[in-house]
Every structure is written in C-alpha cells, then in structure tokens.
Design an enzyme around this catalytic site. Structure first.
Site, PDB file in Angstrom:
ATOM      1  N   LYS A 198       0.873  -1.165  -0.053  1.00  0.00           N
ATOM      2  CA  LYS A 198      -0.169  -0.196  -0.022  1.00  0.00           C
ATOM      3  C   LYS A 198       0.871   1.204  -0.037  1.00  0.00           C
ATOM      4  CE  LYS A 198      -4.223  -1.950   2.535  1.00  0.00           C
ATOM      5  NZ  LYS A 198      -5.040  -1.399   1.476  1.00  0.00           N
TER       6      LYS A 198
ATOM      7  N   GLU B  90       9.964   9.557   2.689  1.00  0.00           N
ATOM      8  CA  GLU B  90      11.345   9.638   2.576  1.00  0.00           C
ATOM      9  C   GLU B  90      12.023   8.221   3.022  1.00  0.00           C
ATOM     10  OE1 GLU B  90      13.856  12.144   2.200  1.00  0.00           O
ATOM     11  OE2 GLU B  90      12.533  13.551   2.096  1.00  0.00           O
TER      12      GLU B  90
ATOM     13  N   LYS C 217       8.485  -7.860  15.681  1.00  0.00           N
ATOM     14  CA  LYS C 217       8.677  -7.805  17.096  1.00  0.00           C
ATOM     15  C   LYS C 217       9.317  -9.359  17.286  1.00  0.00           C
ATOM     16  CE  LYS C 217       7.067  -5.608  21.190  1.00  0.00           C
ATOM     17  NZ  LYS C 217       7.685  -4.185  20.935  1.00  0.00           N
TER      18      LYS C 217
ATOM     19  N   ARG D 212       4.602  -9.834  29.963  1.00  0.00           N
ATOM     20  CA  ARG D 212       4.849  -9.846  31.554  1.00  0.00           C
ATOM     21  C   ARG D 212       4.639  -8.342  31.829  1.00  0.00           C
ATOM     22  NH1 ARG D 212       9.587 -12.605  30.147  1.00  0.00           N
ATOM     23  NH2 ARG D 212       9.212 -14.791  30.032  1.00  0.00           N
ATOM     24  N   ARG D 213       5.210  -7.245  31.249  1.00  0.00           N
ATOM     25  CA  ARG D 213       5.199  -5.978  31.770  1.00  0.00           C
ATOM     26  C   ARG D 213       3.746  -5.325  31.815  1.00  0.00           C
ATOM     27  NH1 ARG D 213       5.149  -1.234  28.720  1.00  0.00           N
ATOM     28  NH2 ARG D 213       6.223  -1.991  27.093  1.00  0.00           N
TER      29      ARG D 213
ATOM     30  N   ARG E 101       7.661   1.766  10.421  1.00  0.00           N
ATOM     31  CA  ARG E 101       8.109   3.413  10.592  1.00  0.00           C
ATOM     32  C   ARG E 101       8.157   3.818   9.540  1.00  0.00           C
ATOM     33  NH1 ARG E 101      12.641   3.111  14.863  1.00  0.00           N
ATOM     34  NH2 ARG E 101      10.939   2.534  16.042  1.00  0.00           N
TER      35      ARG E 101
ATOM     36  N   GLU F  98       1.275  -1.829  13.689  1.00  0.00           N
ATOM     37  CA  GLU F  98       1.550  -0.413  14.346  1.00  0.00           C
ATOM     38  C   GLU F  98       2.335   0.379  13.380  1.00  0.00           C
ATOM     39  OE1 GLU F  98       3.312   1.145  18.479  1.00  0.00           O
ATOM     40  OE2 GLU F  98       4.606   0.755  16.884  1.00  0.00           O
TER      41      GLU F  98
ATOM     42  N   ALA G 232      14.663  10.270  17.864  1.00  0.00           N
ATOM     43  CA  ALA G 232      14.213   9.161  18.565  1.00  0.00           C
ATOM     44  C   ALA G 232      15.132   8.150  18.308  1.00  0.00           C
ATOM     45  CB  ALA G 232      12.892   8.797  17.876  1.00  0.00           C
TER      46      ALA G 232
ATOM     47  N   GLU H 149      17.981   8.786  20.748  1.00  0.00           N
ATOM     48  CA  GLU H 149      17.816   8.671  22.044  1.00  0.00           C
ATOM     49  C   GLU H 149      17.580   7.224  22.498  1.00  0.00           C
ATOM     50  OE1 GLU H 149      14.153   9.002  25.259  1.00  0.00           O
ATOM     51  OE2 GLU H 149      14.294   7.945  23.160  1.00  0.00           O
TER      52      GLU H 149
HETATM   53  P1  0O2 Z   1      10.491  -1.010  19.979  1.00  0.00           P
HETATM   54  O1  0O2 Z   1      11.821  -1.963  20.299  1.00  0.00           O
HETATM   55  O2  0O2 Z   1      10.857   0.404  19.103  1.00  0.00           O
HETATM   56  O3  0O2 Z   1       9.580  -2.003  19.446  1.00  0.00           O
HETATM   57  P2  0O2 Z   1       1.064   0.066  24.433  1.00  0.00           P
HETATM   58  O4  0O2 Z   1       1.332  -0.925  23.253  1.00  0.00           O
HETATM   59  O5  0O2 Z   1      -0.024   1.483  23.884  1.00  0.00           O
HETATM   60  O6  0O2 Z   1       0.423  -0.783  25.591  1.00  0.00           O
HETATM   61  P3  0O2 Z   1       3.500   1.021  24.198  1.00  0.00           P
HETATM   62  O7  0O2 Z   1       3.867  -0.080  23.494  1.00  0.00           O
HETATM   63  O8  0O2 Z   1       4.483   1.611  25.065  1.00  0.00           O
HETATM   64  O9  0O2 Z   1       2.310   0.783  25.031  1.00  0.00           O
HETATM   65  O10 0O2 Z   1       2.986   2.289  23.381  1.00  0.00           O
HETATM   66  P4  0O2 Z   1       3.532   3.648  22.552  1.00  0.00           P
HETATM   67  O11 0O2 Z   1       3.596   4.557  23.462  1.00  0.00           O
HETATM   68  O12 0O2 Z   1       2.986   3.653  21.337  1.00  0.00           O
HETATM   69  O13 0O2 Z   1       5.202   2.961  22.298  1.00  0.00           O
HETATM   70  C1  0O2 Z   1       5.466   2.151  21.285  1.00  0.00           C
HETATM   71  C2  0O2 Z   1       6.660   2.519  20.442  1.00  0.00           C
HETATM   72  O14 0O2 Z   1       6.860   3.825  20.465  1.00  0.00           O
HETATM   73  C3  0O2 Z   1       7.922   1.876  21.272  1.00  0.00           C
HETATM   74  O15 0O2 Z   1       8.029   0.606  21.120  1.00  0.00           O
HETATM   75  C4  0O2 Z   1       9.100   2.743  20.481  1.00  0.00           C
HETATM   76  O16 0O2 Z   1       9.292   2.267  19.145  1.00  0.00           O
HETATM   77  C5  0O2 Z   1       8.509   4.096  20.353  1.00  0.00           C
HETATM   78  N1  0O2 Z   1       8.604   4.979  21.591  1.00  0.00           N
HETATM   79  C6  0O2 Z   1       7.665   5.517  22.498  1.00  0.00           C
HETATM   80  N2  0O2 Z   1       8.250   6.286  23.395  1.00  0.00           N
HETATM   81  C7  0O2 Z   1       9.483   6.314  22.845  1.00  0.00           C
HETATM   82  C8  0O2 Z   1      10.348   7.312  23.382  1.00  0.00           C
HETATM   83  O17 0O2 Z   1      10.249   7.733  24.423  1.00  0.00           O
HETATM   84  N3  0O2 Z   1      11.753   7.310  22.793  1.00  0.00           N
HETATM   85  C9  0O2 Z   1      11.849   6.405  21.779  1.00  0.00           C
HETATM   86  N4  0O2 Z   1      13.055   6.531  20.870  1.00  0.00           N
HETATM   87  N5  0O2 Z   1      10.858   5.649  21.085  1.00  0.00           N
HETATM   88  C10 0O2 Z   1       9.818   5.554  21.749  1.00  0.00           C
HETATM   89  P5  0O2 Z   1       8.633  -0.396  22.081  1.00  0.00           P
HETATM   90  O18 0O2 Z   1       7.842  -1.643  21.831  1.00  0.00           O
HETATM   91  O19 0O2 Z   1       8.787   0.113  23.269  1.00  0.00           O
HETATM   92  O20 0O2 Z   1      10.161  -0.728  21.367  1.00  0.00           O
END
Ligand code: 0O2
Length: 251
Positions: free
Chosen positions: A33, A51, A58, A68-69, A90, A152, A164, A167
């Site tokens: 898509k 871009e 995952k 678990r969290r 992304r 997502e 991001a 960070e």
């Molecule tokens: P990874 O390794 O990138 O997959 P929920 O699912 O709604 O119960 P969740 O997953 O914390 O809770 O949702 P949220 O806030 O939408 O965040 C999901 C993803 O957004 C994260 O995936 C990160 O990829 C990104 N993200 C969120 N907050 C931050 C941040 O403060 N800094 C950065 N760099 N990325 C962020 P994962 O699974 O945590 O990690």
C-alpha cells in the site's frame, strides 16, 4: 525427548510459525500500500512525501517481555489481542503536514480499520518524543480464512526520527534512574528538532505558493504546440490542445 513430546513440540513450532506468518503477511500487504502511494505521488504530483520506510516483526523475546510488563496471560490468543505492535512500520516523512496527509490517506482505505491513534506530535511525551502512532487492523487473506491483523505504524519527520533513533540508542529502555541533567539536555535537543521542523515546514509552504503562481502560465514544450509527457517511463508527444480539450480537470 519421548515420541509424544517430540510430536507436541513440532505442533507448537508449526503453530508459532503460522502465528508469526500472519504478521509478516500483514507487513507485506501494508508495504505494498505504501509503495503504491509513493509511486502515485511521484508520477502524479512530482513530489514524494515519504522519505523512508522500515518494517520489522517484534522478536519473541520482546513480545514475552511486553506481555509480562502488561501483566497479560501467556497464550497465543492473549498475545494476539494484547500485543498490537508485533508488525511494526516506521515511515519517515519530509514535513509535518505530510505526516497527517499520509495518515488520512491510510485511514481512508476501506480495508484498513483504525483501532487507536496516539498523537505524540500534538502531545509529545515528557522526554520530548514526537511521532504519530496508528494501530491499524489490516485484513490478511490466506487459503482458508481472512484474519484482521494488527499493524502499528509510526509516522514522523526526518528530524523527529533522528532524535528518536539517537535517544533510543542512548537510553530508551534503560531501567535505572536517568540523571535529571541528561533528561533536560535531551528535552532541549527535542525542542531544537521541533523548531527545525517548524522552520522547514514554513519554507516548504512558501515555495509551494510560489510554484502555484508560476504554474498558472501553461508551459508548452515545443513550438508546434506539442507537449512531452512521461507515463511509466515512456515518452509521449501530445498536442496541447488535444490534452486540454479531452481531459478536463476539476476546478
Ligand atoms: P521497540 O523496540 O521500538 O519496538 P501500548 O502498546 O500502547 O500498551 P507502548 O507500546 O509503550 O504501549 O506504546 P507507545 O507509547 O505507542 O510506544 C510504542 C513504541 O513507540 C515503542 O516501541 C518505541 O518504538 C516508540 N517509543 C515510544 N516512546 C518512545 C520514546 O520515548 N523514545 C523512543 N526513542 N521511542 C519511543 P517499544 O515496543 O517500546 O520498542
């Protein structure tokens, strides 16, 4: 391992592979898509707001950790319902306005269902994180059924992505307390990024207005009134009058 244990294990393995495959197919479908939108933008509008696109599944470790969290039951149905980012995409856009435009285009597609929208651009996280998160349901058609699968989608600008990614590398998921001074510095960096995005958006809008004024005058490519048009990498020469008489555009 007994014969029965071996058989059970093989069955579990097959089930797990089938389970993860659905997310891989959802990503494949979603990426198609995006690719179509990208091509349409390039051909029709001569402008590509996308871009960069990166997708990932995952890892099982990360799925278990999140389960678990969140204090959820450890089972396939529980993972299916509670972990909505097994398939993740992304998308990096050029400008903030592109993010919302793309999000609307995706939501307008009839087979896509919006489950959740988290707008961390309008309401950034306290650390400065900005991005538009969409949880979508994408139908996956396999031989014997059709399964609505979570995907997502994170959409952000190049500048937001730069922040991001760094960070994340520096300390996102760092469990121990982060010194306040470093938190402050990172927030300052996020503010600079936001300022940069605002500036670039402004320049982009002004240039677009200038372009629109220029385009009021028709550009005819050749003295005999012929227009040169490329469609799918093929060159066509068509009389300008023929084009304007036969292909009316909406005003
Ligand atoms: P990874 O390794 O990138 O997959 P929920 O699912 O709604 O119960 P969740 O997953 O914390 O809770 O949702 P949220 O806030 O939408 O965040 C999901 C993803 O957004 C994260 O995936 C990160 O990829 C990104 N993200 C969120 N907050 C931050 C941040 O403060 N800094 C950065 N760099 N990325 C962020 P994962 O699974 O945590 O990690």
């Amino acid at each position: 391992m007994s014969f029965k244990q071996n058989k059970d294990f093989k069955q579990i393995k097959t089930e797990l592979i089938r389970f993860m495959m659905m997310y891989k197919f959802a990503l494949d479908e979603f990426n198609t898509k995006i690719d179509i939108l990208k091509q349409e933008f390039c051909y029709i509008h001569d402008y590509n707001p996308i871009e960069h696109v990166k997708s990932r599944l995952k890892t099982p470790e990360s799925i278990m950790k999140k389960l678990r969290r969140k204090g959820c039951e450890i089972s396939l149905p529980s993972i299916r319902e509670n972990i909505q980012d097994i398939a993740g995409v992304r998308i990096t856009c050029s400008f903030i306005s592109d993010i919302y435009e793309l999000s609307e285009m995706l939501q307008a597609q009839k087979d896509i269902k919006l489950v959740k929208c988290k707008d961390y651009i309008k309401s950034p996280k306290p650390n400065g994180y900005k991005s538009l998160h969409l949880i979508l349901k994408v139908p996956v058609f396999i031989s014997d059924r059709n399964e609505e699968t979570y995907v997502e989608v994170q959409i952000r600008t190049i500048a937001m992505d730069f922040w991001a990614s760094l960070e994340h590398k520096i300390y996102y998921k760092y469990d121990k307390g982060i010194p306040e001074r470093l938190k402050g510095e990172l927030k300052e960096a996020a503010d600079s990024v936001a300022e940069l995005d605002r500036k670039m958006e402004g320049i982009h809008k002004e240039i677009n207005q200038l372009k629109q004024t220029d385009q009021l005058e028709p550009e005819i490519d050749f003295d005999d009134g012929t227009q040169e048009i490329f469609i799918n990498n093929q060159r066509f020469y068509l009389p300008y009058d023929f084009l304007t008489e036969n292909f009316k555009t909406e005003k």
